[in-house]
Motif scaffolding. Structure first.
Motif, mmCIF file in Angstrom:
data_model
loop_
_atom_site.group_PDB
_atom_site.id
_atom_site.type_symbol
_atom_site.label_atom_id
_atom_site.label_comp_id
_atom_site.label_asym_id
_atom_site.label_seq_id
_atom_site.Cartn_x
_atom_site.Cartn_y
_atom_site.Cartn_z
ATOM 1 N N ILE A 218 -4.978 14.661 -13.404
ATOM 2 C CA ILE A 218 -4.292 13.973 -12.313
ATOM 3 C C ILE A 218 -4.059 12.530 -12.748
ATOM 4 O O ILE A 218 -4.994 11.841 -13.174
ATOM 5 C CB ILE A 218 -5.135 14.006 -11.017
ATOM 6 C CG1 ILE A 218 -5.329 15.444 -10.539
ATOM 7 C CG2 ILE A 218 -4.493 13.157 -9.934
ATOM 8 C CD1 ILE A 218 -6.336 15.580 -9.412
ATOM 9 N N LEU A 219 -2.823 12.090 -12.655
ATOM 10 C CA LEU A 219 -2.448 10.726 -13.047
ATOM 11 C C LEU A 219 -1.642 10.155 -11.886
ATOM 12 O O LEU A 219 -0.437 10.425 -11.754
ATOM 13 C CB LEU A 219 -1.613 10.786 -14.332
ATOM 14 C CG LEU A 219 -1.342 9.527 -15.133
ATOM 15 C CD1 LEU A 219 -2.632 8.855 -15.583
ATOM 16 C CD2 LEU A 219 -0.466 9.835 -16.337
ATOM 17 N N VAL A 220 -2.323 9.395 -11.005
ATOM 18 C CA VAL A 220 -1.700 9.035 -9.734
ATOM 19 C C VAL A 220 -1.835 7.555 -9.392
ATOM 20 O O VAL A 220 -2.533 6.798 -10.061
ATOM 21 C CB VAL A 220 -2.275 9.874 -8.561
ATOM 22 C CG1 VAL A 220 -1.828 11.318 -8.643
ATOM 23 C CG2 VAL A 220 -3.792 9.776 -8.511
ATOM 24 N N ASP A 221 -1.165 7.212 -8.310
ATOM 25 C CA ASP A 221 -1.013 5.857 -7.792
ATOM 26 C C ASP A 221 -2.341 5.101 -7.708
ATOM 27 O O ASP A 221 -3.232 5.447 -6.951
ATOM 28 C CB ASP A 221 -0.381 5.963 -6.396
ATOM 29 C CG ASP A 221 0.130 4.648 -5.864
ATOM 30 O OD1 ASP A 221 -0.450 3.589 -6.178
ATOM 31 O OD2 ASP A 221 1.124 4.671 -5.112
ATOM 32 N N GLY A 222 -2.434 4.023 -8.493
ATOM 33 C CA GLY A 222 -3.611 3.157 -8.444
ATOM 34 C C GLY A 222 -3.250 1.737 -8.064
ATOM 35 O O GLY A 222 -3.926 0.788 -8.463
ATOM 36 N N THR A 223 -2.176 1.569 -7.282
ATOM 37 C CA THR A 223 -1.611 0.244 -7.053
ATOM 38 C C THR A 223 -2.613 -0.729 -6.440
ATOM 39 O O THR A 223 -2.880 -1.797 -6.993
ATOM 40 C CB THR A 223 -0.357 0.336 -6.160
ATOM 41 O OG1 THR A 223 0.517 1.338 -6.680
ATOM 42 C CG2 THR A 223 0.381 -0.993 -6.138
ATOM 43 N N PHE A 224 -3.168 -0.384 -5.291
ATOM 44 C CA PHE A 224 -4.019 -1.327 -4.556
ATOM 45 C C PHE A 224 -5.410 -0.752 -4.301
ATOM 46 O O PHE A 224 -5.566 0.448 -4.070
ATOM 47 C CB PHE A 224 -3.376 -1.683 -3.208
ATOM 48 C CG PHE A 224 -2.050 -2.388 -3.327
ATOM 49 C CD1 PHE A 224 -1.961 -3.669 -3.850
ATOM 50 C CD2 PHE A 224 -0.884 -1.765 -2.914
ATOM 51 C CE1 PHE A 224 -0.743 -4.310 -3.959
ATOM 52 C CE2 PHE A 224 0.340 -2.401 -3.006
ATOM 53 C CZ PHE A 224 0.414 -3.683 -3.534
ATOM 54 N N TRP A 225 -6.399 -1.642 -4.257
ATOM 55 C CA TRP A 225 -7.760 -1.232 -3.907
ATOM 56 C C TRP A 225 -7.912 -1.116 -2.392
ATOM 57 O O TRP A 225 -8.488 -0.163 -1.892
ATOM 58 C CB TRP A 225 -8.769 -2.229 -4.463
ATOM 59 C CG TRP A 225 -10.190 -1.878 -4.154
ATOM 60 C CD1 TRP A 225 -11.005 -2.448 -3.214
ATOM 61 C CD2 TRP A 225 -10.963 -0.842 -4.773
ATOM 62 N NE1 TRP A 225 -12.236 -1.835 -3.207
ATOM 63 C CE2 TRP A 225 -12.239 -0.854 -4.165
ATOM 64 C CE3 TRP A 225 -10.701 0.085 -5.790
ATOM 65 C CZ2 TRP A 225 -13.250 0.041 -4.540
ATOM 66 C CZ3 TRP A 225 -11.711 0.965 -6.161
ATOM 67 C CH2 TRP A 225 -12.961 0.941 -5.531
ATOM 68 N N THR A 226 -7.376 -2.089 -1.648
ATOM 69 C CA THR A 226 -7.439 -2.052 -0.186
ATOM 70 C C THR A 226 -6.035 -2.094 0.398
ATOM 71 O O THR A 226 -5.097 -2.594 -0.232
ATOM 72 C CB THR A 226 -8.245 -3.238 0.388
ATOM 73 O OG1 THR A 226 -7.616 -4.459 0.010
ATOM 74 C CG2 THR A 226 -9.677 -3.225 -0.122
ATOM 75 N N ASP A 227 -5.909 -1.594 1.602
ATOM 76 C CA ASP A 227 -4.610 -1.548 2.262
ATOM 77 C C ASP A 227 -4.073 -2.948 2.513
ATOM 78 O O ASP A 227 -2.869 -3.187 2.447
ATOM 79 C CB ASP A 227 -4.732 -0.774 3.579
ATOM 80 C CG ASP A 227 -3.378 -0.407 4.179
ATOM 81 O OD1 ASP A 227 -2.486 0.003 3.414
ATOM 82 O OD2 ASP A 227 -3.221 -0.538 5.401
#
Length: 304
Positions: A218-227
């Protein structure tokens, strides 16, 4: 053997971002944090090490080619290992690199959904601009998850998985999202290994849950840690969800979603410059490791 190479692992703007002085960007420039620079997100796939499918064309594509000698095999005075480009969406950080490939000696094969091709014809008319250079040989991706191949990588089976998202801010359809504005990609190698790639993922819909549950990688969205990461830092009033990204932390975040998946490897990509997981000795990085989740980096290779 199929190889997946991460050409770029950062979100739009890269890391460090040219005009950003957040703790991460400033710390990387000063050498006061344990972190590595990253270019804007893109991956490449090959079966023979010579012919490559570029997935997204980052504005940093020329630097990525220089860092990946196999993309320039030098078999002739003008040459490239890039056989085709597949676009996940029409976001500027995923399509602007097409302009950098304008010297391609023949029409450049580009695979994308009908909404993406429409945006590149109207909102950001790359197809018209490039008609004065190499031209684009466009191919519409099916939106029913049916299999397709991209020559000459004929043993690699691909499936476009529509995701809930919005078109880019420049799109004439920004206020009226369409199915196919953003996709995930199911990649099945000749050996049967299955990858789910989704650098922009805003929610875990039932069909996305199925993809996560059936993938080997799985290689997925890691943009932000918190909303509220960008809002809290005073960099933007928007939340992660407003930008079409599912934050990692929280009871319904990406970590919780990945905890339910049996995949052998779980990797975050498209990492924003503000995300604390970029700092290698940060507590957030240790939390990911405790959940068996990796952080993509430029040059990472995965054998399938």
């Amino acid at each position: 053997m199929t190889t997946l190479r991460v050409l770029g692992s950062a979100a739009g703007g890269g890391f460090p971002q040219w005009n950003c002085n957040c703790a991460n960007c400033d710390g990387l420039r000063r050498g006061t944090i344990a972190a590595t620079a990253r270019t804007q997100s893109s991956i490449a796939l090959t079966e023979d090490g010579t012919h490559w499918l570029l997935v997204n064309a980052s504005p940093d594509v020329l630097a990525q080619i220089r860092a990946t000698p196999a993309l320039q095999p030098a078999r002739a005075p003008r040459d490239t290992g890039i056989a085709a480009v597949l676009l996940m969406d029409a976001q500027i950080d995923h399509v602007t690199g097409l302009l950098m490939l304008r010297e391609h000696r023949s029409a450049l094969p580009v695979y994308a959904t009908p909404p993406v091709l429409q945006d590149l014809a109207e909102g950001f008319p790359l197809s018209r601009i490039l008609s004065h250079y190499c031209t684009l040989e466009t191919h519409c991706l099916p939106l029913d998850a049916s299999p397709f191949t991209v020559p000459p990588l004929d043993r690699l089976t691909l499936h476009a998985i529509p995701l809930d998202s919005k078109p880019p801010p420049y799109s004439p359809n920004r206020a009226a999202p369409r199915r196919g504005d953003n996709i995930g990609l199911r990649i099945v190698s000749a050996s049967g290994k299955r990858v789910f790639y989704a650098p922009g993922l805003g929610s875990i819909e039932p069909h996305v849950r199925a993809e996560l549950d059936q993938a080997d990688v799985i290689l997925v969205d890691g943009t932000f840690w918190t909303d509220d990461e960008m809002r809290r830092l005073g960099l933007s009033p928007r939340l992660a969800r407003d930008m079409g990204h599912l934050a990692q932390s929280g009871p319904h975040g990406m970590i919780a979603a990945l905890d339910q998946a049996p995949a052998a490897r779980k990797i975050l990509i498209h990492i924003n410059n503000t995300n604390p997981i970029l700092v290698e000795d940060a507590p957030e990085r240790r939390e990911l490791a405790a959940h068996g989740i990796e952080v993509a980096y430029d040059g990472m290779e995965i054998a399938l």
